[in-house]
Design a protein around this motif. Structure first.
Motif, PDB file in Angstrom:
ATOM      1  N   PRO A 122     -34.447  38.507  -8.526  1.00  0.00           N
ATOM      2  CA  PRO A 122     -34.685  39.299  -7.317  1.00  0.00           C
ATOM      3  C   PRO A 122     -36.021  38.947  -6.664  1.00  0.00           C
ATOM      4  O   PRO A 122     -36.286  39.336  -5.540  1.00  0.00           O
ATOM      5  N   LYS A 254     -41.389  42.782 -12.634  1.00  0.00           N
ATOM      6  CA  LYS A 254     -40.025  42.896 -12.114  1.00  0.00           C
ATOM      7  C   LYS A 254     -39.006  42.390 -13.129  1.00  0.00           C
ATOM      8  O   LYS A 254     -37.952  42.997 -13.334  1.00  0.00           O
ATOM      9  N   ARG A 258     -36.185  44.657 -14.869  1.00  0.00           N
ATOM     10  CA  ARG A 258     -34.767  44.295 -14.712  1.00  0.00           C
ATOM     11  C   ARG A 258     -34.072  44.230 -16.064  1.00  0.00           C
ATOM     12  O   ARG A 258     -32.929  44.648 -16.211  1.00  0.00           O
ATOM     13  N   GLN A 298     -31.973  47.858  -9.742  1.00  0.00           N
ATOM     14  CA  GLN A 298     -31.508  46.650 -10.418  1.00  0.00           C
ATOM     15  C   GLN A 298     -30.283  46.950 -11.260  1.00  0.00           C
ATOM     16  O   GLN A 298     -29.321  46.171 -11.285  1.00  0.00           O
ATOM     17  N   GLU A 302     -26.544  45.276 -10.614  1.00  0.00           N
ATOM     18  CA  GLU A 302     -25.812  44.514 -11.620  1.00  0.00           C
ATOM     19  C   GLU A 302     -24.448  45.133 -11.889  1.00  0.00           C
ATOM     20  O   GLU A 302     -23.463  44.446 -12.137  1.00  0.00           O
TER      21      GLU A 302
END
Length: 316
Positions: A122, A254, A258, A298, A302
């Motif tokens: 991302p 990040k 995630r 996130q 997904e």
């Protein structure tokens, strides 16, 4: 010590999208407008011309390798120019994964193996800003062999295909980037690593991102004065040292969020913040949302992707 280049490529999470073999015969021109996905090409035989954006044409020869980490507009064409006002050439599929551009009545003068991949991170835009806009490597047969392996694996239905492809693409990208002339090109990580003094500081940042680095400390690691280090770093990498440190910490944060690799306090400590609250404020200022919101989004993203059926179609 941590290898910064390998870290960036791994965080990009490359995966195969499409690859094909093209034959060019006579006069031809193919123009592509992309959405920033990575493009690579190896010339197997012959020669052709490549123009990226509004730049000068580059003559590609046998065993040349081209990598555009974020392609938007480029043109590939025959060495012999198209007639004035002629329309672009439409590729003709000879068989699955193999295309002809140009005249079917002539023996092809060039064979290219080209492909696209996608980056699952991302934070891809930030990571790509650390890399050169164009990598041109001449005569490295290792790259040709790697592209061949990617092409063969992408067309097979073997066990663990996606895992193998991801690793092959990581190796391909690292090999291409380290084969490039490190001191040349646009500002970014690669150019910084090409400077022996700056490379020492960059490796420290990547090896110990949680350390309370200052410009003065990094300058000592680079064996440069503070002012010289600051200006040399800014010119080579494209951002000031502390801005680079912040960007790298946030990229790592990040990735950890995630992967749900620890709670907010653990992530904060791993990227150099004394408390979860201090980290949350810095993260929200840099990313635009608090880390808890980012992690939740996130997860939701997904879940949505897992419900989709990937479309596989011709991409000539």
């Amino acid at each position: 010590m941590t290898d910064p280049l390998a870290q960036v490529v791994a965080l990009l999470r490359p995966s195969a999208s499409f690859s094909k073999l093209t034959h060019g015969a006579g006069r031809w021109r193919v123009r592509r407008t992309e959405n920033g996905r990575p493009f690579y090409c190896v010339v197997l035989d012959g020669s052709c011309r490549l123009t990226v954006g509004g730049g000068d044409p580059i003559i590609l020869e046998a065993d040349d390798f081209i990598l555009i980490p974020a392609a938007y507009q480029f043109t590939m064409s025959s060495i012999e120019p198209m007639p004035a006002g002629a329309a672009d050439t439409v590729p003709v599929e000879l068989r699955p994964g193999e295309f002809l551009v140009g005249s079917p009545d002539r023996t092809p003068e060039v064979r290219n193996l080209i492909g696209y991949c996608t980056f699952g991170s991302p934070d891809a835009a930030l990571l790509l800003s650390l890399l050169p806009q164009l990598v041109h490597v001449r005569g490295e047969k290792r790259l040709s062999a790697l592209v061949q392996l990617v092409n063969e694996e992408s067309r097979a239905s073997r066990p663990a295909r996606d895992v193998i492809l991801a690793r092959l693409l990581e190796v391909l990208l690292i090999e291409a980037l380290r084969s490039a002339t490190l001191s040349a090109g646009s500002p970014g990580l690669l150019r910084g690593l090409g400077d022996e003094r700056l490379a020492a500081a960059l490796r420290c940042v990547h090896d110990r991102p949680a350390s309370p680095w200052t410009v003065a400390q990094l300058a000592r690691e680079a064996a440069l004065s503070r002012s010289t280090f600051f200006e040399r770093f800014r010119q080579a990498v494209g951002v000031a040292p502390m801005e680079y440190l912040l960007q790298w910490r946030m990229a790592l944060a990040k990735d950890m969020l995630r992967r749900r690799d620890g709670g907010i306090a653990v992530v904060a400590e791993r990227v150099g913040y004394s408390s979860a609250s201090t980290f949350s404020v810095a993260f929200a200022r840099h990313v635009g949302v608090p880390p808890t919101v980012y992690a939740r989004r996130q997860d939701e993203g997904e879940m949505e992707l897992s419900d989709e059926v990937p479309a596989r179609g011709p991409d000539a």
